[in-house]
Design a protein around this motif. Sequence first.
Motif, PDB file in Angstrom:
ATOM      1  N   HIS A  29     -54.423   8.695 -26.584  1.00  0.00           N
ATOM      2  CA  HIS A  29     -54.724   8.957 -28.009  1.00  0.00           C
ATOM      3  C   HIS A  29     -55.204   7.880 -28.839  1.00  0.00           C
ATOM      4  CE1 HIS A  29     -53.677  12.458 -31.184  1.00  0.00           C
ATOM      5  NE2 HIS A  29     -54.632  11.595 -31.426  1.00  0.00           N
ATOM      6  N   PHE A  30     -54.163   6.978 -28.519  1.00  0.00           N
ATOM      7  CA  PHE A  30     -54.370   5.467 -29.262  1.00  0.00           C
ATOM      8  C   PHE A  30     -55.861   5.114 -29.116  1.00  0.00           C
ATOM      9  CE2 PHE A  30     -50.204   4.657 -30.601  1.00  0.00           C
ATOM     10  CZ  PHE A  30     -50.382   3.977 -31.774  1.00  0.00           C
ATOM     11  N   TYR A  31     -56.120   5.074 -27.765  1.00  0.00           N
ATOM     12  CA  TYR A  31     -57.605   4.472 -27.331  1.00  0.00           C
ATOM     13  C   TYR A  31     -58.671   5.265 -27.992  1.00  0.00           C
ATOM     14  CZ  TYR A  31     -61.391   3.932 -24.323  1.00  0.00           C
ATOM     15  OH  TYR A  31     -62.742   3.636 -23.838  1.00  0.00           O
ATOM     16  N   TYR A  32     -58.718   6.626 -28.132  1.00  0.00           N
ATOM     17  CA  TYR A  32     -59.727   7.459 -28.482  1.00  0.00           C
ATOM     18  C   TYR A  32     -59.847   7.041 -30.179  1.00  0.00           C
ATOM     19  CZ  TYR A  32     -60.652   9.264 -24.267  1.00  0.00           C
ATOM     20  OH  TYR A  32     -60.915   9.521 -22.663  1.00  0.00           O
ATOM     21  N   ILE A  33     -58.718   6.922 -30.846  1.00  0.00           N
ATOM     22  CA  ILE A  33     -58.848   6.851 -32.231  1.00  0.00           C
ATOM     23  C   ILE A  33     -59.322   5.196 -32.415  1.00  0.00           C
ATOM     24  CG2 ILE A  33     -57.447   6.298 -34.159  1.00  0.00           C
ATOM     25  CD1 ILE A  33     -55.404   8.383 -33.356  1.00  0.00           C
ATOM     26  N   GLU A  34     -59.175   4.420 -31.565  1.00  0.00           N
ATOM     27  CA  GLU A  34     -59.618   3.291 -31.969  1.00  0.00           C
ATOM     28  C   GLU A  34     -61.038   3.055 -31.792  1.00  0.00           C
ATOM     29  OE1 GLU A  34     -56.763   0.739 -29.989  1.00  0.00           O
ATOM     30  OE2 GLU A  34     -55.460   0.712 -31.775  1.00  0.00           O
ATOM     31  N   LYS A  35     -61.373   3.838 -30.625  1.00  0.00           N
ATOM     32  CA  LYS A  35     -62.848   3.958 -30.067  1.00  0.00           C
ATOM     33  C   LYS A  35     -63.626   4.540 -31.201  1.00  0.00           C
ATOM     34  CE  LYS A  35     -65.735   4.948 -26.370  1.00  0.00           C
ATOM     35  NZ  LYS A  35     -65.794   5.566 -24.922  1.00  0.00           N
TER      36      LYS A  35
END
Length: 90
Positions: A29-35
């Motif tokens: 989830h963190f990865y996708y928010i940052e991406k």
Amino acid sequence: MFLNIKRCLEGKEPLDWGINERIDMIKKHFYYIEKYNPEVNSLPFMKKHIAWYLKGLPGVKLMRKDVFTIDDKGELFDKLEQMRVNLEKL
């Protein structure tokens, strides 16, 4: 989550997610928010979601308190890994 929605639509019982699946999903989830939203500070945004991901786990009240006091993503991930190790022992 989508697998559980599909299972419910098929009349099956949802799967119970353990600590490993929950922490892996938090990191994803963190990865996708940052991406996809690089302008958003992901840490404050994710704290409310982390509380939801951890809901129902043993000792979550104390863990949630710790999560909301952390101001660094690396420190948060370390804390999540510590939670993983502690809950796997139960």
